[in-house]
Design a protein around this motif. Sequence first.
Motif, PDB file in Angstrom:
ATOM      1  N   LEU A 192       0.832  -1.223   0.000  1.00 27.79           N
ATOM      2  CA  LEU A 192       0.000   0.000   0.000  1.00 27.79           C
ATOM      3  C   LEU A 192       0.859   1.263   0.000  1.00 27.79           C
ATOM      4  O   LEU A 192       0.490   2.256  -0.620  1.00 27.79           O
ATOM      5  CB  LEU A 192      -0.940  -0.012   1.212  1.00 27.79           C
ATOM      6  CG  LEU A 192      -2.098  -1.012   1.129  1.00 27.79           C
ATOM      7  CD1 LEU A 192      -2.824  -1.126   2.457  1.00 27.79           C
ATOM      8  CD2 LEU A 192      -3.080  -0.615   0.026  1.00 27.79           C
ATOM      9  N   ARG A 193       1.983   1.218   0.669  1.00 27.48           N
ATOM     10  CA  ARG A 193       2.882   2.389   0.671  1.00 27.48           C
ATOM     11  C   ARG A 193       3.376   2.692  -0.745  1.00 27.48           C
ATOM     12  O   ARG A 193       3.492   3.844  -1.139  1.00 27.48           O
ATOM     13  CB  ARG A 193       4.084   2.155   1.594  1.00 27.48           C
ATOM     14  CG  ARG A 193       3.822   2.500   3.041  1.00 27.48           C
ATOM     15  CD  ARG A 193       5.127   2.734   3.789  1.00 27.48           C
ATOM     16  NE  ARG A 193       6.114   1.722   3.537  1.00 27.48           N
ATOM     17  CZ  ARG A 193       6.235   0.598   4.229  1.00 27.48           C
ATOM     18  NH1 ARG A 193       5.423   0.342   5.215  1.00 27.48           N
ATOM     19  NH2 ARG A 193       7.176  -0.272   3.928  1.00 27.48           N
TER      20      ARG A 193
ATOM     21  N   ALA B  13      -7.925  -3.859   2.776  1.00 26.69           N
ATOM     22  CA  ALA B  13      -6.847  -3.102   2.108  1.00 26.69           C
ATOM     23  C   ALA B  13      -7.190  -1.608   2.080  1.00 26.69           C
ATOM     24  O   ALA B  13      -6.321  -0.761   2.336  1.00 26.69           O
ATOM     25  CB  ALA B  13      -6.627  -3.639   0.693  1.00 26.69           C
ATOM     26  N   MET B  16      -6.748  -0.141   5.534  1.00 27.17           N
ATOM     27  CA  MET B  16      -5.319   0.048   5.839  1.00 27.17           C
ATOM     28  C   MET B  16      -4.758   1.252   5.083  1.00 27.17           C
ATOM     29  O   MET B  16      -3.997   2.048   5.649  1.00 27.17           O
ATOM     30  CB  MET B  16      -4.523  -1.217   5.493  1.00 27.17           C
ATOM     31  CG  MET B  16      -4.765  -2.351   6.467  1.00 27.17           C
ATOM     32  SD  MET B  16      -3.788  -3.820   6.116  1.00 27.17           S
ATOM     33  CE  MET B  16      -2.184  -3.321   6.714  1.00 27.17           C
ATOM     34  N   ALA B  17      -5.157   1.387   3.809  1.00 25.36           N
ATOM     35  CA  ALA B  17      -4.680   2.535   3.013  1.00 25.36           C
ATOM     36  C   ALA B  17      -5.152   3.843   3.654  1.00 25.36           C
ATOM     37  O   ALA B  17      -4.378   4.800   3.778  1.00 25.36           O
ATOM     38  CB  ALA B  17      -5.187   2.419   1.583  1.00 25.36           C
ATOM     39  N   ILE B  20      -3.123   4.504   6.818  1.00 28.05           N
ATOM     40  CA  ILE B  20      -1.749   4.952   6.511  1.00 28.05           C
ATOM     41  C   ILE B  20      -1.767   6.427   6.085  1.00 28.05           C
ATOM     42  O   ILE B  20      -0.958   7.234   6.552  1.00 28.05           O
ATOM     43  CB  ILE B  20      -1.109   4.072   5.401  1.00 28.05           C
ATOM     44  CG1 ILE B  20      -0.850   2.658   5.923  1.00 28.05           C
ATOM     45  CG2 ILE B  20       0.198   4.683   4.889  1.00 28.05           C
ATOM     46  CD1 ILE B  20      -0.407   1.661   4.877  1.00 28.05           C
ATOM     47  N   LEU B  21      -2.734   6.749   5.231  1.00 24.53           N
ATOM     48  CA  LEU B  21      -2.870   8.148   4.776  1.00 24.53           C
ATOM     49  C   LEU B  21      -3.138   9.071   5.959  1.00 24.53           C
ATOM     50  O   LEU B  21      -2.503  10.123   6.107  1.00 24.53           O
ATOM     51  CB  LEU B  21      -4.017   8.256   3.780  1.00 24.53           C
ATOM     52  CG  LEU B  21      -3.675   8.124   2.296  1.00 24.53           C
ATOM     53  CD1 LEU B  21      -4.935   8.124   1.468  1.00 24.53           C
ATOM     54  CD2 LEU B  21      -2.758   9.257   1.848  1.00 24.53           C
ATOM     55  N   SER B  24      -0.178   9.440   8.270  1.00 23.33           N
ATOM     56  CA  SER B  24       0.904  10.178   7.597  1.00 23.33           C
ATOM     57  C   SER B  24       0.601  11.663   7.538  1.00 23.33           C
ATOM     58  O   SER B  24       1.493  12.489   7.699  1.00 23.33           O
ATOM     59  CB  SER B  24       1.099   9.674   6.163  1.00 23.33           C
ATOM     60  OG  SER B  24       1.367   8.328   6.156  1.00 23.33           O
ATOM     61  N   LEU B  25      -0.660  11.988   7.285  1.00 19.87           N
ATOM     62  CA  LEU B  25      -1.014  13.394   7.070  1.00 19.87           C
ATOM     63  C   LEU B  25      -1.381  14.129   8.356  1.00 19.87           C
ATOM     64  O   LEU B  25      -0.946  15.244   8.577  1.00 19.87           O
ATOM     65  CB  LEU B  25      -2.172  13.499   6.075  1.00 19.87           C
ATOM     66  CG  LEU B  25      -1.888  12.941   4.679  1.00 19.87           C
ATOM     67  CD1 LEU B  25      -3.153  12.912   3.857  1.00 19.87           C
ATOM     68  CD2 LEU B  25      -0.807  13.749   3.983  1.00 19.87           C
ATOM     69  N   ASN B 215      10.775   7.177   6.135  1.00 22.37           N
ATOM     70  CA  ASN B 215       9.880   8.322   5.942  1.00 22.37           C
ATOM     71  C   ASN B 215       8.670   8.163   6.878  1.00 22.37           C
ATOM     72  O   ASN B 215       8.531   7.136   7.545  1.00 22.37           O
ATOM     73  CB  ASN B 215       9.467   8.513   4.471  1.00 22.37           C
ATOM     74  CG  ASN B 215       8.741   7.307   3.903  1.00 22.37           C
ATOM     75  OD1 ASN B 215       7.965   6.665   4.598  1.00 22.37           O
ATOM     76  ND2 ASN B 215       9.004   6.989   2.647  1.00 22.37           N
ATOM     77  N   ALA B 217       5.607   7.632   6.330  1.00 18.77           N
ATOM     78  CA  ALA B 217       4.657   6.570   5.979  1.00 18.77           C
ATOM     79  C   ALA B 217       5.029   5.232   6.616  1.00 18.77           C
ATOM     80  O   ALA B 217       4.150   4.408   6.883  1.00 18.77           O
ATOM     81  CB  ALA B 217       4.579   6.426   4.467  1.00 18.77           C
ATOM     82  N   HIS B 218       6.324   5.007   6.852  1.00 24.00           N
ATOM     83  CA  HIS B 218       6.735   3.743   7.482  1.00 24.00           C
ATOM     84  C   HIS B 218       6.226   3.679   8.920  1.00 24.00           C
ATOM     85  O   HIS B 218       5.755   2.632   9.363  1.00 24.00           O
ATOM     86  CB  HIS B 218       8.253   3.599   7.431  1.00 24.00           C
ATOM     87  CG  HIS B 218       8.754   3.119   6.108  1.00 24.00           C
ATOM     88  ND1 HIS B 218       9.033   1.799   5.847  1.00 24.00           N
ATOM     89  CD2 HIS B 218       8.971   3.786   4.959  1.00 24.00           C
ATOM     90  CE1 HIS B 218       9.429   1.675   4.588  1.00 24.00           C
ATOM     91  NE2 HIS B 218       9.399   2.868   4.029  1.00 24.00           N
ATOM     92  N   SER B 221       2.468   3.190   8.703  1.00 24.06           N
ATOM     93  CA  SER B 221       2.031   1.828   8.364  1.00 24.06           C
ATOM     94  C   SER B 221       2.249   0.881   9.534  1.00 24.06           C
ATOM     95  O   SER B 221       1.498  -0.083   9.702  1.00 24.06           O
ATOM     96  CB  SER B 221       2.713   1.327   7.083  1.00 24.06           C
ATOM     97  OG  SER B 221       4.035   1.027   7.318  1.00 24.06           O
ATOM     98  N   GLN B 225      -0.623  -1.326  11.111  1.00 24.79           N
ATOM     99  CA  GLN B 225      -0.519  -2.780  11.348  1.00 24.79           C
ATOM    100  C   GLN B 225      -0.950  -3.131  12.763  1.00 24.79           C
ATOM    101  O   GLN B 225      -1.604  -4.149  12.984  1.00 24.79           O
ATOM    102  CB  GLN B 225       0.919  -3.236  11.135  1.00 24.79           C
ATOM    103  CG  GLN B 225       1.342  -3.336   9.686  1.00 24.79           C
ATOM    104  CD  GLN B 225       2.820  -3.632   9.594  1.00 24.79           C
ATOM    105  OE1 GLN B 225       3.297  -4.638  10.062  1.00 24.79           O
ATOM    106  NE2 GLN B 225       3.564  -2.732   8.982  1.00 24.79           N
TER     107      GLN B 225
END
Lengths: 204, 248
Positions: A192-193, B13, B16-17, B20-21, B24-25, B215, B217-218, B221, B225
């Motif tokens: 997804l990343r 999915a 999860m996306a 993550i977004l 991150s934001l 970064n 995003a890691h 994520s 998880q």
Amino acid sequence: MRIKVSVIVAILTGTIMLLGYFIPGAFFAVVRDVMLRSGMLVGTVALLLGVGNLLQVHLRKIREQRPGHLYSIFLVISLFTVFAVVVLFGPAHTYSVWIVSEIQRPLEIGLMGLLATILLLAGVRLLFRRQTLGTLIFFLTAFLVLLGTAPLPFISLPFLEGLRNWIVQVPAVAGARGIILGIALGATATGLRVLLGYDQPYER
Amino acid sequence: MDAIFGWLALGVAGLMAGLILAFSLVRRSARPTFRHMPPFDALAVDIGRSVEAGTRLHVALGSGSLTSNDAAASLIGLAALSQIATAGSVSDKPPLATSGEGTVALLAQDVLRVAFRQQRAEDRYDPLLGRVIGVGAAGYATGAMHTAPDEDVTATIILGAAGAEAALIAESGARRGTVIGGTLDVQGQTALYVTADHPLIGEELFASGAYLQVNRAHAASLQTQDIVRWLVIGAILVLAVVRTMGLL
């Protein structure tokens, strides 16, 4: 704002592949198939480049007379010999098959034998190096499984076989499934990343 | 039934996306705190030692390709390589990345080149720092075994797709220095548990990007998880109760 073509291609390709995997339908199946074939083609070309890279590394080693360069000479000769045999006679010819069955396979089997020995020695060393509860459980489990698997001389201990089967079928499978579930989550997040354009393992 | 599972998987999915977004934001200012993990402390020490003492790090990316099931491991290895290479590019002996697959080796070269460029050390970049050392699992293991003694390696970092043969690489690396290792394969993890100084078990491999601060995003994520893991645990418990009661 500079939009990179590589990022757009990666996101589009990934999204179509993902949708094609989950949503049934002829359109996605066809597009996915085309993309997979293209990916395999790129992979094959990259394999050739990889072999070129391997050759470059060993030619440099020979040129600079680094330690172990004799092995590199042997590798280069083997590489060209195998390449010539396969190109001249084809991959299914007796000569090509002989190279795989009589040289490559025995070498790989030998490597696996070495692996078993290394694991045994490393296991014994681990007992002294990392004295934790995890190590103790690891060794106790390995010991019981080996005891339940190996035939014992003169005596028969059927409960050991039952214990071995229980360990292999219950806690080992449960643990492995837990690990695989965690890995699946991690792999999904990694994919997804890339889809979201955060990870760009290509030209930046 | 398959279609339902397909949509369910797509929903997970999507969730999860979204997470993550969101992480991150939204949480740009607040850096999340993760539990202490000794393998990453050891990695930081090894990187520091490499720069100060001019020794080499070997990043073993395994023999997996980007089109196979273990592509995620190669991607994680490449992400970690970018951080290791950025820190280690100023060393007298910059990090060396090895792979058993052409595309991963090409990407490793690219990652290394970018790291050298970021450190304004492009003149020191050598394309052969990212290399194929053998094709296939056994071929790769054989080549990687010789990397530690041949290239004067003092720390071996195995982050990628490797099976039980990872033990051969780890054992060879252990004779020259520290070994940190993680792989997707369960057998490979067992082999690394025995042979590596700092094994990464289970999904710990996927935490490397967050711990190495690749970064934002890691980290996002990894938080995602953790949340989805609790949802999965809940789902397993509910399904176990439902199955036990004979409702499913």
